[in-house]
Write an enzyme that holds these catalytic residues in place. Structure first.
Site: not given
Ligand code: BES
Ligand code: MN
Ligand code: ZN
Length: 529
Positions: A304, A378
């Site tokens: 990230k 997931r």
């Molecule tokens: N933990 C994150 C989701 C999240 C994003 C929670 C913002 C709280 C605030 C999750 O694990 C994630 O990173 N999801 C990705 C999925 C994508 C790579 C398909 C996302 O939402 O960007």
């Molecule tokens: Mn994630």
């Protein structure tokens, strides 16, 4: 080492907060069914409607020597929702010292959802005024008084949460007052039920606050092992049977998805298993609760951006909700069997981390091509849902901070609800609404499943940007075994970025009360599956 010196001169290390004694030992909320003048408190909170005159509450205006009529006619205060107006009570035949009016909007629109928020907002204001004994006038008669009492107890208890636990310089946060809820005189005949409702609301919101404490903990304090230790402590203290599976047991069970995510970290994963097995409960239905327990989400190799990454310490809020709901379910003696599963791990980009293109095999036997290592929630939930079924779950609910996409779709106040059959989704929706967790149903049409197609494995772990929260839900559906299943995406609701009158910045404790209340509704699960 990431150990830092202890806050508040307690000599404790970060990580020593057990999340327990503060609320376990808390007192109950007193209940009186008497005229307001007899309520013996330092500060009396009275919800005030925008469509009523100064004399709406018997004797109150006179007791404040006309302060209410003055404020209403000068428009200093009008009853606008969450506005506050404080005055002294000068009539010494009244026991209360001071008065705090809190705006409640239109009297015809006053429902328990708003009452909960009003109680939380006024509760915080009362604490900031350092009042030690605080009363709250229920202002609702008849049958609705019982539901209203529970909601008010929840709001007052939620107002006790402190977010700044590691501050060493500030004065200690104001202590929780001793609360008294005053029933209207018409509600006297339901006083026993209202009293029970206050206890129930207090317990439920204490469990919400425990979940907030866990979600607020930084990643260096709350590792998967530490998360499991604290969750086990608070659940077993409430009478829940708890088992913590270590990395070896997880491997024996074949949980390749959970192990895959854990590979990038030097902290070993854990799988928490909670069981509520009340004596004499029927063999079924069995409610299965599954919560995402990522104690920190860097994204892994698909790392990230640095901006805002610190927020990813709360990526275990769903897991905390499950653990704390299990505590409530047990203490409130839910009549059915419930299993809770929380897979916990960090998502880190270590040298042994999974890479895009890697293929993982789930405990259920299905293979997954990992396209993006940041879609880790997931993965671990897939194995968690499978294990809930192994333990006999017949009705599944999972809770997860799963996708940024749900925040785009529904914003910061509403959780996304996904699942099947529609009757089960609708049932969870209604339960959540009553519990004060705002949710809204999202579609999971089969067409979206196309986006998860893999050339090499059963499916991929991401479906691209379009409908991101829906394809995430469809991934989970592959692991629901055809059972009634609901997925609650709390990515937008688990953490308040901006303070609201009833919710300070920080963890919200979302979903705890919904999950707990669900365990009391099985008589309504009579849809065909
Ligand atoms: N933990 C994150 C989701 C999240 C994003 C929670 C913002 C709280 C605030 C999750 O694990 C994630 O990173 N999801 C990705 C999925 C994508 C790579 C398909 C996302 O939402 O960007
Ligand atoms: Mn994630
Ligand atoms: Zn995540």
């Amino acid at each position: 080492m990431f150990i830092v010196a202890a806050p508040l001169g307690t000599g404790k290390r970060i990580g020593d907060n057990t999340c327990m004694p503060s609320t376990t030992a808390a007192s109950s909320i007193a209940c009186v069914a008497a005229p307001l003048s007899a309520v013996d408190v330092d500060l009396l909170i009275v919800p005030w409607f925008d469509d009523e005159g100064a004399s709406a509450v018997d004797g109150l205006d006179a007791a404040s020597s006309g302060e209410i009529s003055r404020a209403l006619s000068s428009k200093e205060f009008s009853g606008k929702t969450f506005d506050l107006f404080a005055a002294s009570i000068v009539d010494r035949s009244w026991r209360a010292q001071r008065l705090l009016l809190v705006g409640a909007g239109s009297s015809t629109a006053y429902r328990s959802e708003l009452a909960r928020q009003i109680a939380a907002a006024a509760g915080m204001a009362a604490r900031n005024r350092r009042a030690a004994r605080v009363g709250f006038a229920l202002r609702k008669a008849g049958d609705g008084a019982v539901e209203m009492a529970q909601a008010v107890a929840e709001g007052l208890t939620l107002s006790e949460y402190n977010v700044g636990v590691y501050k060493t310089g500030d004065p200690a946060p104001p202590a929780a007052p001793r609360w008294t809820v005053a029933l209207t005189e018409q509600a006297r005949d339901v006083a026993d039920r209202a009293r029970a409702a206050l206890d129930r609301g207090r317990l439920l919101a204490e469990c919400s606050n425990l979940a907030r404490e866990l979600a607020n903990e930084p990643g260096n304090a709350l590792t998967p092992r530490e998360f499991a230790r604290r969750a086990a402590a608070l659940a077993s203290d409430g009478g829940v049977k708890v088992e913590i599976l270590d990395e070896h047991r997880i491997e024996e069970l074949g949980m390749g998805l959970l192990l895959g995510v854990a590979r990038g970290s030097s902290e070993p994963p854990r799988l928490m298993v909670f069981r509520h097995d009340p004596p004499g409960a029927p063999a079924g239905p069995v409610l299965g609760l599954v919560g995402k327990g990522i104690t920190f989400d860097t994204g892994g190799i698909s790392i990230k951006p640095a901006d805002g990454m610190e927020r990813m310490k709360d990526d275990m809020a769903g897991g905390a909700a499950v653990a704390c709901a299990m505590r409530a379910i047990s203490l409130l003696k839910a009549p059915i069997r419930v299993v809770g599963i929380v897979p916990a791990t960090e998502n880190m980009p270590g040298g042994r981390a999974i890479k895009p293109g890697d293929i993982l095999k789930s405990a259920a036997g299905k293979t997954v091509e990992v396209i993006n290592t940041d879609a880790e929630g997931r993965l671990i939930l897939g194995d968690g849902l499978w294990y809930a079924q192994q333990l006999g779950a017949t009705h599944l609910v999972d809770v997860a901070t799963l996708t940024g996409a749900v925040v785009v779709a529904l914003g910061k106040s509403t959780s996304g609800l996904f699942g099947t059959p529609p009757e089960w989704v609708e049932h969870v929706r209604r339960t959540a609404l009553r519990a004060g967790d705002r949710v809204w149903p999202m579609p999971i049409f089969d067409d979206y499943r196309e986006q998860l197609k893999s050339e090499i494995a059963d499916f991929t772990n991401t479906g691209g940007r379009p409908a991101g929260s829906i394809t995430a839900a469809l991934f989970l559906k592959e692991f629901s075994g055809g059972l009634p299943w609901v997925h609650m995406d709390i990515a937008g609701t688990a953490w308040a970025e901006d303070a609201r009158p009833y919710l300070p910045k920080g963890p919200s404790g979302v979903a705890v009360r919904t999950l707990a209340e669900l365990a009391f509704t099985s008589s309504e699960w009579n849809f065909r599956t």
